[in-house]
Design an enzyme around this catalytic site. Structure first.
Site, PDB file in Angstrom:
ATOM      1  N   ALA A 181      -6.188  -0.245   0.303  1.00 15.27           N
ATOM      2  CA  ALA A 181      -6.904   0.774   1.068  1.00 15.27           C
ATOM      3  C   ALA A 181      -5.950   1.440   2.050  1.00 15.27           C
ATOM      4  CB  ALA A 181      -8.074   0.137   1.822  1.00 15.27           C
ATOM      5  N   GLU A 188      -7.468   4.606  -8.215  1.00 15.83           N
ATOM      6  CA  GLU A 188      -6.404   3.688  -8.617  1.00 15.83           C
ATOM      7  C   GLU A 188      -6.997   2.506  -9.371  1.00 15.83           C
ATOM      8  OE1 GLU A 188      -3.728   2.445  -5.499  1.00 15.83           O
ATOM      9  OE2 GLU A 188      -4.182   4.238  -4.348  1.00 15.83           O
TER      10      GLU A 188
END
Length: 227
Positions: free
Chosen positions: A99, A169
């Site tokens: 993140a 991702e």
């Protein structure tokens, strides 16, 4: 047959100015291309220097203790990593998916630990130059890495819920079937609420061990020969 007129001085000056502007424009374009290539070469050289330096300065890898479920999950990943190393030696060992809020915290810590154990890591903080398209750079990083590490933290769970870049991702990594999820500061039960598919893959956790211990297990999986 009419005689051909000689161009006037003003016409000659106009043509000369036009030719000069064209030459200057071409020169500027060539300079910009050379600058961009120099920046790419410099970035690649710096990254290589960092990897080589980290490899030389790596610390002795501690011995890891595995649970039965960890051994069962990591064994096929290790086999795939070995196949990838043979067929794609130019690729990095791992792609670190994290993140944005973890980039200077847990993600940086895990990156540094892995590099200290001789693992070559694609990490956005060092591998995406300023001014580069984020999505395009991540796509390239995914392509040029053998195994994906997903660092699952509370920040990652928030990113998945918001369908941010980390979610994109993750989708790409799950499609490769070469993923090691790592829960840190959260649990697989929490992850299951946001990504049941990723949570179903078991993986590693810092719930009962340190981030260093997790890094050792990842290193053993993707770079056993460097232990």
């Amino acid at each position: 047959m009419p005689s051909r007129r000689m161009p006037s001085q003003s016409q000659i000056r106009s043509q000369m100015r036009s030719a000069q502007r064209k030459a200057e424009s071409q020169t500027k374009n060539e300079i910009r291309k050379a600058q961009r290539q120099t920046e790419r070469d410099l970035t690649a050289a710096v990254n290589k220097w960092e990897r080589d330096t980290n490899r030389k300065l790596r610390t002795a890898r501690p011995k890891a203790t595995y649970t039965v479920s960890e051994e069962r999950y990591l064994a096929p990943v290790q086999e795939e990593a070995e196949r990838q190393a043979q067929s794609h030696p130019e690729r990095r060992d791992v792609f670190l998916c994290h993140a944005w809020d973890d980039r200077e915290g847990a993600a940086q810590e895990l990156h540094d630990l892995l590099e200290s154990f001789a693992v070559e890591v694609w990490f956005s903080e060092k591998d995406i130059p300023l001014g580069t398209s984020l999505i395009r750079a991540i796509d390239k990083g995914l392509k040029m890495s053998r195994i994906g590490i997903v660092l699952v933290t509370p920040a990652m769970l928030r990113s998945l819920a918001a369908e941010g870049v980390a979610d994109k991702e993750l989708s790409a990594l799950l499609a490769t079937d070469r993923v090691i999820p790592v829960t840190h500061g959260t649990t697989f039960d929490d992850l299951r609420d946001e990504s049941p598919l990723l949570a179903s893959r078991s993986g590693l956790s810092t719930q009962d061990s340190s981030l260093e211990a997790v890094a050792v297990k990842i290193a053993d999986t993707v770079r056993p020969e460097a232990a």
